[in-house]
Structure formats: C-alpha cells, structure tokens
Design an enzyme around this catalytic site. Sequence first.
Site, short mmCIF file in Angstrom:
data_model
loop_
_atom_site.label_atom_id
_atom_site.label_comp_id
_atom_site.label_asym_id
_atom_site.label_seq_id
_atom_site.Cartn_x
_atom_site.Cartn_y
_atom_site.Cartn_z
N ARG A 46 31.86 -25.08 49.57
CA ARG A 46 30.46 -25.38 49.82
C ARG A 46 29.64 -24.20 49.31
NH1 ARG A 46 30.19 -21.11 51.82
NH2 ARG A 46 28.10 -21.58 52.54
N GLY A 47 28.34 -24.34 49.37
CA GLY A 47 27.46 -23.35 48.77
C GLY A 47 27.04 -23.87 47.41
N ALA A 48 25.73 -23.88 47.17
CA ALA A 48 25.20 -24.54 45.98
C ALA A 48 25.89 -24.08 44.68
CB ALA A 48 23.69 -24.33 45.90
N ARG A 89 27.21 -34.56 47.72
CA ARG A 89 26.22 -33.80 48.51
C ARG A 89 24.85 -34.01 47.85
NH1 ARG A 89 28.00 -29.32 51.37
NH2 ARG A 89 26.15 -29.77 52.56
N GLN A 195 28.83 -21.84 59.33
CA GLN A 195 29.17 -21.06 58.13
C GLN A 195 28.81 -19.58 58.28
OE1 GLN A 195 27.43 -23.91 58.15
NE2 GLN A 195 27.99 -25.26 56.46
N ASP A 236 19.63 -24.50 48.19
CA ASP A 236 20.30 -25.57 47.47
C ASP A 236 19.39 -26.18 46.43
OD1 ASP A 236 21.41 -25.39 50.35
OD2 ASP A 236 23.00 -26.29 49.15
N ASN A 245 17.16 -25.54 52.03
CA ASN A 245 18.36 -24.76 52.36
C ASN A 245 18.89 -25.27 53.69
OD1 ASN A 245 20.21 -22.56 51.88
ND2 ASN A 245 19.17 -21.39 53.46
N LYS A 246 20.02 -24.78 54.08
CA LYS A 246 20.71 -25.19 55.31
C LYS A 246 19.74 -25.44 56.46
CE LYS A 246 24.25 -25.49 55.59
NZ LYS A 246 24.67 -26.83 55.12
#
Lengths: 341, 341
Positions: A46-48, A89, A195, A236, A245-246
Amino acid sequence: MIPSIEWTAENKVKMIDQTVLPHKLEFLEFDDFRAVANSIKVMNIRGAPAIGVAAAMGMALATIEYKELGKENFLKKMENAANVIRMTRPTASNLFWAVDRVWKIIVSFPDNPSNLSELVIEEAKIMAQEDINVNKNIGKNGASLLKDGDVVLTHCNAGSLATVQYGTALAPVRAAIEAGKNISVIADETRPRLQGARLTAYELHYDNIPVKVISDTSSGLLMKLGKIDKVIVGTDRVTSDAVFNKIGTYLVALAAYDNKIPFYVAAPTSTLSLHETIKDVTIEQRDCSEVRNILGKVQIVPDGVECLNYAFDITPFRLVTGVITEDGVFTPEELLKKYKA
Amino acid sequence: MIPSIEWTAENKVKMIDQTVLPHKLEFLEFDDFRAVANSIKVMNIRGAPAIGVAAAMGMALATIEYKELGKENFLKKMENAANVIRMTRPTASNLFWAVDRVWKIIVSFPDNPSNLSELVIEEAKIMAQEDINVNKNIGKNGASLLKDGDVVLTHCNAGSLATVQYGTALAPVRAAIEAGKNISVIADETRPRLQGARLTAYELHYDNIPVKVISDTSSGLLMKLGKIDKVIVGTDRVTSDAVFNKIGTYLVALAAYDNKIPFYVAAPTSTLSLHETIKDVTIEQRDCSEVRNILGKVQIVPDGVECLNYAFDITPFRLVTGVITEDGVFTPEELLKKYKA
C-alpha cells in the site's frame, strides 16, 4: 530500509507483506498479475508510490503471460489486465498514472508482442528507480523546512514502506537526520488499518529514528500542548483544490491550522491530478470489517451494529501550508502555477 | 436500559463491568471502598456522572467500615478514603463534587459516627436518583434541538452507561425518539478504550436506536459529505473557557465548526467548574498499554516503540454552539452569566 517491492531475476514481483508487520517481516512473490492486483486490494502493499510501481510490475507480468497471442487478442487481454489493476484502489492517482505510462509503451509497439514484455519490464524497473530518486529529492527539499529538535507529526505511513524505498512524508525526516539534525516523529496510529502504529513506527524504529505512537484522537491536544512542531503527510492524489490522503488527514490539518503549525504534504508529481477537482474523485469505501474487527483479531463493535469505512479524506488547499514535490516546496497557489497546464 | 450502578439491599455497590462489554453483560459487587476506587481507575465504571455516584457510594462503604471508630480517628480514616477515591481519575470534576458533597455531611455530623453511615448511604442513593432526573431534563432540553431525521454524531460514551441511567449526550437522542422523531446516531469508536464502539453502540442497539460506528479518523469527511446534522458530546469538566471531555473531542469540534454543524455539550451542572480555567486542569495521562495493546488483546505498536496516552481533550468555548444542562440550553456566554457566581 528494505525495498518494499522489487522485480526479481526470475521475473517475479517480490514484496514485503505489510499486513503482518510489525510482528513478522515476510515476503510474497507473484508471477500472476491477478495476484499482484489482489495484493494491492488487500493491502499486502500500500502507499500511493508503491502501488504505482506494483501496478506497472503487474502489467509487466501480464505482458509475459500474453506474449504468445496475436496483437489484437494481446491488446484485448492487456486492456482487461489494466482494468483489473486500476479497479483495486480507485482513489490512488498514481495507480492510474502507472498503468497509463506502461500502456503508452504497449500501444506504441508496432507489431507482435513477444519482445514487448522486455520493454515493459524495463519500464517498471525504471519506475521503481525513479521513485527512489523522486523520494530522495522530496527529502532534500523537505529537510530545509525542518529545524534541529523538531517533532514531526505524520498520519498513516508515507514512508519507505509506502514507496519503493525512502518514503515521501518521511523523506524530509530521513534527509534532515542524515544532515545531522535531531528530528523525532509522532505517528498517528491511523485507524482502521493502523498503518501508523504498525508501519511508520516499525520502519522508523528499524532505522533508529525516534518515534512515538498516539491514538488518532490525540493530535489536537498534543498540538495545543506545544508538543508538535510540523506536520508532514503523504497523498494519494492532489486535485486543483484539495489533497486526498488517508482518512483522518483532514482532522489533523484542521488542528494544525487552529494551532498555527505548518501542515506539509509530500507529493511526488505522479500524484498530481490538477485537471481534477474534489467533485471528480470517488472516495473508496472499504469493507466494514476493518472497523468492526481490529486487524481481524478483536471484534470491537457489537453484533448487529453497522459501520462506515471511507478510506480517504479531503483536505482543502486552504489548510495546506506547502506541498513538497521532487522539484521544490510550493504553496498550493504556486503548485497550480507550476504544474497546471 | 439497565442502571450502570446501584446500592443493594445488602449494602453493597453493584455495577455493570463495562470493560467486558459488548461481549458480556456482567456485574460486579463491592463492599470495600478501595475496590470501588479501583473499579473507577480501571474503568469497570466510567463516565463523569456514573463515577460521581460511584465515588459517593464508595464513601458510604468507608463510613460502614470505620463506624466503630471514635470521631477523630474516623475523620482521619475518612479523609484518607476520600483521597484514595479522588485520585482515581484526576480530570473528572464530579468525582470531586461527589466526594465533597458527602464530606459536608460527614463533617457536620455532631458526635459519634455509628449512625452517620445511614445518612451517607441515603445521600448516595439520592445522588443516584438525582442523576437520573438531571439526565431526563437534559434530554428534554436537548431534544428541542433535534429535528425529525437528524443524524447525531457522538464521541465516546456519555450514555446510560456513563451515568446511573439515561445518559447525558445521548439523553436528547432518547428524548427526541420518545417524542416520536426519527433520530439516528453515528458513534466515533473512541480510541484508545473504544467506548464509542463498545458502549455507545451497545446501549443504543440494546434499546433499538439506530447506530453506526466509525473510526475516529472519519468524522471530518462524513461532515463534509453532509452525513451528520448535529454533534452532541458529554463532558467531564467545564471551566470558564473550555470543555474537557474524552481525547478526540477537540478534533470533532474543529470539524463541526469548519462545516457549520452545531456542536453541543451535554453538561449536568455537577460538571461545571466555572471558577477554573484551562490552566487549572491536569490532563490525566494513562498507561501507554492502552494505545499499544488494543483492549489488551492485540499489540499494534512494535516492541521498543513508546506511546503517549492523554485521556482528555480541551475544546475551547469558541467551538461550542451550546451547553445543555438540566436547566436549559446555553451559549458559553450565557452559561457563564447563569452559573458563574
């Protein structure tokens, strides 16, 4: 710092399984693009920036799988593979960016696809290396914002584990420390997938960078008490009016603004989507079980009660002090001037 | 609705063990004030009004234990008991209020303490009944703020379980529903102790009131998406400049303010401490294990990484639309005018 993802000599995609961190450091290896797509979906990776590279490598696996087909069939199959990967996603801008980048090579290739996979594999490897270079530059640019002794709050994980290596939001911290400054980090635990607690704390502690974890409810008070100097988060997708973002990022930004604490967004240019506005973005809703059962292990919500689980947050530009790209640090206005065609 | 605490015919203190909710509904019975103090500390019982009554009942148990002593020794022992109880949760205003109220009876009693315990037991029972009456009035006053169809966000649990019965923040919801309005609740899960997910969801679902649970990171986005109409929270202490409530409340208030959503605080007058300001209040720091290990069951933070765990948040009056007491609904300015001597 271990690379979160790499292309192996045996033409496989190897990645850290981030769902079992921080308890176990385990690796997954895939030779099927569907398995890579699934690993993005279930968040093994995960993570853009990392999922951008995973998407490109997934596409490369598909070119190997379909390379014996004629051009027409090949393109049809590859289009399907691209869609499978894109849909994993929907909020991550550089998932689309990465697929599109590989797609340009695929469609520009003149005739039979058998040698094409070499080119796509090469492109995916280049993208992985570019990611590291971009992050190092974000680090250099962002480090200039940090003073010796600063405590930096971050939300979620936009670190080495969210990229191929080095991180985006954590890159300025790493670079400032490499430059001899004392910097410490406070990590929001970042429910529901935790996370921050699991990954940010793990990777910083692994690299001997001081880090403390707080519940997501605590950032406002800590700012009020003067215990946080700067906020840096990843993203993201950056549209012309907001940072995606998250989930939880907007609350952190509000608290930073209310306490006059600089709020920075580390954004590789691959996350910029400045032709879009807030209205154009679909916020991913994930399964409620992520809220109901913490890490699938403890049920915290009574049976029969529903949950809501939006994965991303909208932080309007008015709350953003600066955006750190590989090219420099920009106010939102400057960002639009520089990058919006 | 089951009373969270009561004085039994056998002169014991009986309470719901809220640490095992929502999985089990279990009761604890104590005949020792130290055990009651401990139950407040480890949060078998929690919520400002409920622990006020628990404190008074704990004092009543102490008067029984010491009633054979001469007046001087009795007072010395009682003073110690009062301190043990007061020190369990230093931020809760009506813990102090309850001990002080019982203390007035103790010191005004002319000679030997043997009959005193009857009076103190009686007072504790009156306080329990008063709590219910206060909550019903908060409900009536707050219900007038709610429209048919409203979705109310609440943080933590200021419901029936946080009081003897009926709740403070949830009282307006209960009263509006009793008056025939359709009201539903969104509950912040409320890390680290998850009182929202475990307790608010439990008690509302138990009473057939619609409720959904979200992670604490989600309230801002939901407000932005227009999915929340009102916020109502409880409080542990109201000073002349701020509301002290569960950690995370300030972030919710910032988001409500930014989205022009009314933010109400349900505050029995026993929580008013208007002679104080923010500077006078000690924010309780609890053990880091509450952040590190979720409900003592899942470790989410890597070994060797520290946590910070402040239990309460400071929400300045400028973010508060109205304070709902048993007497009415007041802006912060009106509250000071009415109650500040």
